[in-house]
Design a protein around this motif. Structure first.
Motif, PDB file in Angstrom:
ATOM      1  N   THR A   1      34.540 -25.372 -49.005  1.00 30.04           N
ATOM      2  CA  THR A   1      34.109 -25.676 -47.766  1.00 30.04           C
ATOM      3  C   THR A   1      32.399 -25.568 -47.793  1.00 30.04           C
ATOM      4  O   THR A   1      32.017 -27.310 -47.655  1.00 30.04           O
ATOM      5  CB  THR A   1      34.230 -25.125 -46.748  1.00 30.04           C
ATOM      6  N   THR A   2      31.895 -25.213 -48.347  1.00 31.37           N
ATOM      7  CA  THR A   2      30.393 -25.859 -49.181  1.00 31.37           C
ATOM      8  C   THR A   2      29.936 -26.834 -49.455  1.00 31.37           C
ATOM      9  O   THR A   2      29.735 -27.890 -48.961  1.00 31.37           O
ATOM     10  CB  THR A   2      30.248 -24.762 -49.211  1.00 31.37           C
ATOM     11  N   ILE A   3      31.214 -27.266 -50.835  1.00 31.56           N
ATOM     12  CA  ILE A   3      30.611 -28.663 -51.590  1.00 31.56           C
ATOM     13  C   ILE A   3      31.105 -29.655 -50.928  1.00 31.56           C
ATOM     14  O   ILE A   3      30.478 -30.157 -50.945  1.00 31.56           O
ATOM     15  CB  ILE A   3      31.521 -28.376 -52.383  1.00 31.56           C
ATOM     16  N   ARG A   4      32.835 -29.129 -50.465  1.00 30.04           N
ATOM     17  CA  ARG A   4      33.162 -29.935 -49.324  1.00 30.04           C
ATOM     18  C   ARG A   4      32.456 -31.106 -47.900  1.00 30.04           C
ATOM     19  O   ARG A   4      31.765 -32.069 -48.030  1.00 30.04           O
ATOM     20  CB  ARG A   4      34.094 -29.905 -49.066  1.00 30.04           C
ATOM     21  N   GLN A   5      31.169 -30.136 -47.573  1.00 33.13           N
ATOM     22  CA  GLN A   5      29.667 -30.477 -46.227  1.00 33.13           C
ATOM     23  C   GLN A   5      28.968 -31.273 -46.941  1.00 33.13           C
ATOM     24  O   GLN A   5      28.962 -31.956 -46.139  1.00 33.13           O
ATOM     25  CB  GLN A   5      30.140 -29.277 -45.779  1.00 33.13           C
ATOM     26  N   LEU A   6      28.850 -30.919 -48.111  1.00 40.51           N
ATOM     27  CA  LEU A   6      27.708 -31.619 -48.986  1.00 40.51           C
ATOM     28  C   LEU A   6      28.236 -32.905 -49.688  1.00 40.51           C
ATOM     29  O   LEU A   6      26.694 -33.473 -49.205  1.00 40.51           O
ATOM     30  CB  LEU A   6      26.638 -30.194 -50.339  1.00 40.51           C
ATOM     31  N   LYS A   7      29.018 -32.858 -50.009  1.00 39.18           N
ATOM     32  CA  LYS A   7      29.769 -34.184 -50.543  1.00 39.18           C
ATOM     33  C   LYS A   7      29.432 -35.281 -49.437  1.00 39.18           C
ATOM     34  O   LYS A   7      29.489 -36.639 -49.651  1.00 39.18           O
ATOM     35  CB  LYS A   7      31.046 -33.878 -51.324  1.00 39.18           C
ATOM     36  N   GLY A   8      30.480 -34.374 -47.823  1.00 40.20           N
ATOM     37  CA  GLY A   8      30.143 -35.516 -47.020  1.00 40.20           C
ATOM     38  C   GLY A   8      29.501 -35.907 -46.746  1.00 40.20           C
ATOM     39  O   GLY A   8      28.896 -37.016 -46.376  1.00 40.20           O
ATOM     40  N   LEU A   9      28.101 -34.651 -46.275  1.00 40.47           N
ATOM     41  CA  LEU A   9      26.438 -35.717 -46.144  1.00 40.47           C
ATOM     42  C   LEU A   9      25.739 -36.872 -46.727  1.00 40.47           C
ATOM     43  O   LEU A   9      25.042 -37.596 -46.480  1.00 40.47           O
ATOM     44  CB  LEU A   9      25.802 -34.094 -45.694  1.00 40.47           C
ATOM     45  N   LEU A  10      26.530 -36.963 -48.296  1.00 35.74           N
ATOM     46  CA  LEU A  10      25.845 -36.972 -49.297  1.00 35.74           C
ATOM     47  C   LEU A  10      26.858 -38.566 -48.859  1.00 35.74           C
ATOM     48  O   LEU A  10      25.831 -39.985 -48.819  1.00 35.74           O
ATOM     49  CB  LEU A  10      26.149 -37.303 -51.082  1.00 35.74           C
ATOM     50  N   ARG A  11      27.537 -38.647 -48.449  1.00 33.18           N
ATOM     51  CA  ARG A  11      28.585 -39.901 -48.645  1.00 33.18           C
ATOM     52  C   ARG A  11      27.874 -40.837 -47.424  1.00 33.18           C
ATOM     53  O   ARG A  11      27.856 -42.020 -47.296  1.00 33.18           O
ATOM     54  CB  ARG A  11      30.288 -39.858 -48.336  1.00 33.18           C
ATOM     55  N   GLU A  12      27.693 -40.203 -46.001  1.00 34.05           N
ATOM     56  CA  GLU A  12      27.263 -39.889 -44.923  1.00 34.05           C
ATOM     57  C   GLU A  12      25.926 -41.260 -45.247  1.00 34.05           C
ATOM     58  O   GLU A  12      25.747 -42.473 -44.221  1.00 34.05           O
ATOM     59  CB  GLU A  12      27.238 -39.708 -44.174  1.00 34.05           C
ATOM     60  N   GLU A  13      24.761 -40.657 -46.406  1.00 33.29           N
ATOM     61  CA  GLU A  13      23.297 -41.224 -46.157  1.00 33.29           C
ATOM     62  C   GLU A  13      23.454 -42.618 -46.965  1.00 33.29           C
ATOM     63  O   GLU A  13      23.135 -43.428 -46.683  1.00 33.29           O
ATOM     64  CB  GLU A  13      22.995 -39.788 -47.240  1.00 33.29           C
ATOM     65  N   LYS A  14      25.035 -42.410 -47.677  1.00 26.17           N
ATOM     66  CA  LYS A  14      24.975 -43.206 -48.543  1.00 26.17           C
ATOM     67  C   LYS A  14      25.194 -44.624 -48.370  1.00 26.17           C
ATOM     68  O   LYS A  14      24.903 -45.906 -47.416  1.00 26.17           O
ATOM     69  CB  LYS A  14      25.784 -43.303 -49.533  1.00 26.17           C
ATOM     70  N   SER A  15      26.007 -44.441 -47.063  1.00 30.72           N
ATOM     71  CA  SER A  15      26.635 -45.323 -46.247  1.00 30.72           C
ATOM     72  C   SER A  15      25.383 -46.417 -45.442  1.00 30.72           C
ATOM     73  O   SER A  15      25.512 -46.894 -44.581  1.00 30.72           O
ATOM     74  CB  SER A  15      28.210 -44.722 -45.133  1.00 30.72           C
ATOM     75  N   ALA A  16      24.961 -44.804 -44.056  1.00 31.54           N
ATOM     76  CA  ALA A  16      23.600 -45.634 -43.878  1.00 31.54           C
ATOM     77  C   ALA A  16      22.520 -46.132 -44.305  1.00 31.54           C
ATOM     78  O   ALA A  16      22.145 -47.464 -43.266  1.00 31.54           O
ATOM     79  CB  ALA A  16      22.984 -43.977 -43.161  1.00 31.54           C
ATOM     80  N   GLN A  17      22.696 -45.917 -45.209  1.00 29.75           N
ATOM     81  CA  GLN A  17      21.840 -46.830 -46.674  1.00 29.75           C
ATOM     82  C   GLN A  17      22.374 -48.317 -46.808  1.00 29.75           C
ATOM     83  O   GLN A  17      21.333 -48.661 -47.092  1.00 29.75           O
ATOM     84  CB  GLN A  17      21.423 -46.285 -48.077  1.00 29.75           C
ATOM     85  N   GLY A  18      23.578 -48.701 -46.748  1.00 28.29           N
ATOM     86  CA  GLY A  18      24.456 -50.190 -46.610  1.00 28.29           C
ATOM     87  C   GLY A  18      24.574 -49.613 -47.634  1.00 28.29           C
ATOM     88  O   GLY A  18      25.354 -50.537 -48.957  1.00 28.29           O
TER      89      GLY A  18
END
Length: 81
Positions: free
Chosen positions: A64-81
Motif C-alpha cells: 500500500t505504501t509503495i502504491r501510494q508513493l507511486k501515485g503521488l509521483l504520478r500526480e506530481e508529474k501530471s501537475a508539471q505537464g
C-alpha cells in the motif's frame, strides 16, 4: 533508524566536525531523497515489493505504501505537464 535518518546523522556529524556546512548537509539530504524518489518512480511496484521482501521487511502495509508513493509521483508529474 531508517537510511535517510542514518544519512542525516552522518551528515550532522560532518557538520559538527567542521567538514561541511549546514547548507551542504541540507542539499545532500535533498539529493538522497531525490535518489530514492527516482527509484520509486522508475521501478515497477512488483519489483519494489520484491526488494522489500528480500530485505526481510514484513507487514501488509508495504504494498500500500509503495502504491501510494507511486501515485503521488504520478500526480506530481501530471501537475508539471
Amino acid at each position: 533508524m531508517n537510511l535517510i535518518e542514518r544519512y542525516e546523522q552522518y551528515l550532522e556529524e560532518r557538520v559538527e566536525a567542521g567538514e561541511i556546512k549546514e547548507h551542504t548537509k541540507d542539499l545532500n539530504l535533498l539529493g538522497a531523497a531525490k535518489v530514492l524518489e527516482a527509484l520509486v518512480a522508475q521501478l515497477p511496484q512488483r519489483v519494489l515489493e520484491a526488494f522489500v521482501r528480500e530485505r526481510g521487511l514484513t507487514g501488509a502495509g508495504y504494498p500500500t505504501t509503495i502504491r501510494q508513493l507511486k501515485g503521488l509521483l504520478r500526480e506530481e508529474k501530471s501537475a508539471q505537464g
